[in-house]
Design an enzyme around this catalytic site. Structure first.
Site, mmCIF file in Angstrom:
data_model
loop_
_atom_site.group_PDB
_atom_site.id
_atom_site.type_symbol
_atom_site.label_atom_id
_atom_site.label_comp_id
_atom_site.label_asym_id
_atom_site.label_seq_id
_atom_site.Cartn_x
_atom_site.Cartn_y
_atom_site.Cartn_z
ATOM 1 N N GLU A 319 0.805 -1.228 0.000
ATOM 2 C CA GLU A 319 0.000 0.000 0.000
ATOM 3 C C GLU A 319 0.839 1.278 0.000
ATOM 4 O O GLU A 319 0.624 2.177 0.813
ATOM 5 C CB GLU A 319 -0.959 -0.016 1.213
ATOM 6 C CG GLU A 319 -1.907 -1.190 1.178
ATOM 7 C CD GLU A 319 -2.856 -1.266 2.365
ATOM 8 O OE1 GLU A 319 -2.873 -0.326 3.170
ATOM 9 O OE2 GLU A 319 -3.577 -2.265 2.479
ATOM 10 N N ASN A 374 2.155 -4.949 -3.198
ATOM 11 C CA ASN A 374 0.738 -5.273 -2.987
ATOM 12 C C ASN A 374 -0.035 -3.983 -2.734
ATOM 13 O O ASN A 374 0.464 -3.082 -2.056
ATOM 14 C CB ASN A 374 0.685 -6.188 -1.744
ATOM 15 C CG ASN A 374 -0.641 -6.866 -1.518
ATOM 16 O OD1 ASN A 374 -1.200 -7.447 -2.451
ATOM 17 N ND2 ASN A 374 -1.152 -6.814 -0.290
ATOM 18 N N HIS A 415 -10.303 -6.006 -2.383
ATOM 19 C CA HIS A 415 -11.437 -5.825 -1.466
ATOM 20 C C HIS A 415 -12.485 -5.111 -2.301
ATOM 21 O O HIS A 415 -12.410 -3.905 -2.518
ATOM 22 C CB HIS A 415 -11.034 -4.973 -0.263
ATOM 23 C CG HIS A 415 -9.962 -5.625 0.556
ATOM 24 N ND1 HIS A 415 -10.193 -6.740 1.307
ATOM 25 C CD2 HIS A 415 -8.644 -5.341 0.705
ATOM 26 C CE1 HIS A 415 -9.072 -7.106 1.914
ATOM 27 N NE2 HIS A 415 -8.122 -6.280 1.563
ATOM 28 N N GLU A 444 -6.147 -10.533 -1.518
ATOM 29 C CA GLU A 444 -7.002 -10.310 -0.329
ATOM 30 C C GLU A 444 -8.465 -10.203 -0.740
ATOM 31 O O GLU A 444 -9.183 -9.292 -0.315
ATOM 32 C CB GLU A 444 -6.580 -9.022 0.405
ATOM 33 C CG GLU A 444 -5.152 -9.014 0.863
ATOM 34 C CD GLU A 444 -4.745 -7.730 1.594
ATOM 35 O OE1 GLU A 444 -5.622 -6.966 2.029
ATOM 36 O OE2 GLU A 444 -3.528 -7.499 1.722
ATOM 37 N N ASP A 446 -12.270 -10.147 -1.192
ATOM 38 C CA ASP A 446 -13.618 -10.291 -0.632
ATOM 39 C C ASP A 446 -14.557 -9.486 -1.514
ATOM 40 O O ASP A 446 -14.155 -8.516 -2.140
ATOM 41 C CB ASP A 446 -13.723 -9.900 0.848
ATOM 42 C CG ASP A 446 -12.924 -8.669 1.238
ATOM 43 O OD1 ASP A 446 -12.873 -7.719 0.445
ATOM 44 O OD2 ASP A 446 -12.369 -8.661 2.351
#
Ligand code: 9MR
Length: 582
Positions: A319, A374, A415, A444, A446
């Site tokens: 990030e 990432n 996400h 990651e 979702d």
């Protein structure tokens, strides 16, 4: 002379019986004595006097061998109460069953108009009320009505249901719960995505915490049976591994690595250089640039070194991109800078070189580890709010690679939401990274829904999960898809029990999304033919083989080849190939 040796590990005998609709009988009154009465309630859960509302078992006026429940509603909206079978509780029944179905017959003499709301409670917990509408139960005809069940909690053992219509009378019969039985048995490895992903060398991962890893719990078993990769949700972050300067704590991370090794799973390391969850002592220490770089270098060498050879890949930098980029390919990138409200402590104090250095140090600490940068809100290449940031990280990753920095790929956190995800656009991004020789994986995932009870939305979610798995199966530079949590009720996302972003429901039953992912991996494993047999051109001399587990540890030396079938069930590497022993 060449000898053709076939070890058949064919598993063609099993079959999937996904998605059959099933019903569970609640009551048909046929075994209940005529004259038995059932309780009636008003909408506030107050029991009603039989003079106001009654429900009595009578002989079916239309069928001489059966009984029905004769419901009479007076001047109060009234709801009948019926016990559920098998001692089911409100929470169990409402999470497993999707619909309530029953037969209704309105006798002659009743008004033609039958309009109102249908309501359902489990015990006293409210589950469903429909909007005011015509109820399709014409006078003089049997009608089947079906209503959705919404999940409630509680231990009530009954259902209460009925209509907001006063002064009516009707017969009820054949009351059922409907549900979809996906026929999934998580104890059968062949039904899991993991089995097929293993065969084609792809990773389906999940983030975990050490407290989820008990092998005797359903949760621990769900993890190792269904996934072949784990990542610590928090256990390997800076604040967990180096809580005070040069004092390292690998305890939580070790528990994850040991669990993974026991179950032949790969481990992703997350994460080395990130502004968030970096220990307070780093922020507060007022360190110079040189000291900050020394701290980061020491951290990376100690952490990566500790798990050298056990952790396959690392999110080296996490990030680091500023949020709003609005730029295209070839137009540079902006990092999280001072005053942006999104500072990175590493960037602020060290400048961009911390990124290059972090990759070099991670590579020195474990030359075999695959190294990623990432980030979130990246992945959609065109016409999406993510596009600018996707291009920016592409520009940075390309710059690093061209500068000879040991970076192997980009992790798209993903996400995302059911509505916002465009699978084709993600595929485009994977292709763009492929062209510049970088991996591009999902780290990651979702996928939150918007509509709390939407079955349609969950179907769309399943299609999109499968679409992403399909990309993973087709692209060599996209070997991995990791979901950020197992069950819908245990996610970092607020309200996740409602938005249902993950692959398993709160009871750890596989959701349609998971089963579609299984189907996808299975499709490619079958196409590759890897599960049916191994064939080898072998001289008679190699009658003996060494057997390894998936972590590359030798489990048997010079075993007689035909004896490999006596090994405990599992996946092995024999003669350089993955072999499944049942
Ligand atoms: O899921 C993690 C949650 O338990 C932590 O409280 C949170 C703290 O920042 O980090 C969550 O994981 C994040 C991941 O490490 C990096 N990308 C975003 C994830 C969700 O916030």
């Amino acid at each position: 002379m060449k000898k053709l040796l076939l070890i058949v590990v064919s598993l063609l005998t099993f079959s999937f019986t996904f998605a059959a609709e099933k019903k569970k009988k609640i009551e048909d009154f046929d075994k209940i004595e005529i004259g038995t009465t059932f309780k009636m309630y008003n909408s506030n859960g107050v029991e009603l006097d039989p003079s106001v509302a009654s429900a009595t078992v009578i002989k079916d006026p239309n069928y001489e061998y059966g009984n029905v429940l004769h419901v009479k509603v007076g001047n109060v909206k009234s709801y009948v109460e019926i016990e559920m079978p098998d001692n089911l509780t409100a929470s169990q029944a409402s999470s497993k069953y999707e619909k309530l179905k029953f037969l209704i017959f309105r006798p002659e003499g009743q008004p033609d108009r039958f309009q109102g709301e249908f309501s359902l409670w489990f015990g006293s917990a409210h589950s469903t009320t429909t909007t005011f509408a015509n109820i399709n139960a014409p006078v003089g005809k049997e009608a089947n009505l079906t209503y959705n069940i919404n999940k409630v909690s509680g231990y009530g053992k009954t259902i209460r249901f009925g209509f907001s219509v006063k002064n009516v009378e009707f017969y009820l019969d054949d009351i059922y719960f409907l549900y979809t039985d996906y026929g999934y048995d998580y104890t059968d490895p062949l039904q899991t995505a993991r089995y097929h992903a293993d065969l084609i060398g792809k990773n389906l991962g999940v983030c975990v915490s050490p407290n989820q890893l008990s092998e005797t719990s359903r949760e621990g078993q769900t993890i190792y049976r269904n996934f072949n990769m784990v990542v610590g949700e928090n256990a390997m972050k800076f604040d967990a591994t180096e809580p005070s300067r040069n004092n390292f704590n690998f305890n939580a991370g070790d528990q994850i690595v040991n669990f993974a090794m026991r179950h032949d799973m790969e481990v992703r390391g997350h994460t080395l250089a990130w502004h968030s969850q970096t220990s307070q002592w780093v922020h507060n220490g007022n360190y110079s640039k040189e000291e900050m770089l020394a701290i980061l270098k020491n951290h990376i060498f100690k952490v990566v070194g500790h798990w050298k050879g056990k952790i396959t890949e690392w999110d080296v930098v996490n990030e680091v991109m500023a949020e709003n980029q609005g730029r295209g390919v070839g137009q540079g990138y902006q990092l999280r800078g001072k005053g942006s409200g999104q500072e990175s402590v590493w960037y602020d104090r060290c400048g961009e070189e911390f990124i290059d250095s972090a990759f070099v140090w991670a590579h020195q600490a474990d030359p075999d580890a695959i190294l990623y940068i990432n980030d979130y809100n990246i992945g959609h290449w065109d016409n999406h709010y993510e596009s600018g940031k996707t291009h920016a990280i592409y520009n940075l990753a390309k710059r690093l690679k061209e500068d000879g920095i040991p970076i192997h790929g980009v992790g798209m956190q993903m996400h995302t939401s059911v509505e916002g995800l465009n699978v084709a656009s993600i595929e485009r991004t994977v292709r763009e990274f492929e062209k510049i020789g970088l991996k591009c994986i999902i780290t990651e995932l979702d996928m939150a829904g918007k509509n709390p009870s939407g079955t349609m939305e969950q179907a769309t979610q399943a299609t999109k999960y499968a679409g992403l798995a399909d990309i993973i199966c087709r692209y060599d530079n996209a070997p991995t898809m990791v979901v950020w949590g197992i069950a819908d009720n245990k996610s970092w996302l607020e309200n996740s029990e409602q938005t249902k972003p993950l692959l398993f429901d709160p009871t750890l039953a596989a959701k349609k999304s998971y089963l579609k992912v299984v189907d996808t991996f299975e499709k490619y494993a079958t196409a590759a033919g890897v599960d049916s047999e191994i064939e080898e051109d072998m001289e008679p001399a190699s009658k003996y083989v060494d057997v390894y587990n998936l972590m590359g540890q030798k489990v048997a030396s010079q075993m007689l080849r035909e004896d490999v079938e006596t090994l405990p069930a599992g996946l092995y590497i024999i003669g350089g190939k993955k072999v499944y022993i049942r």
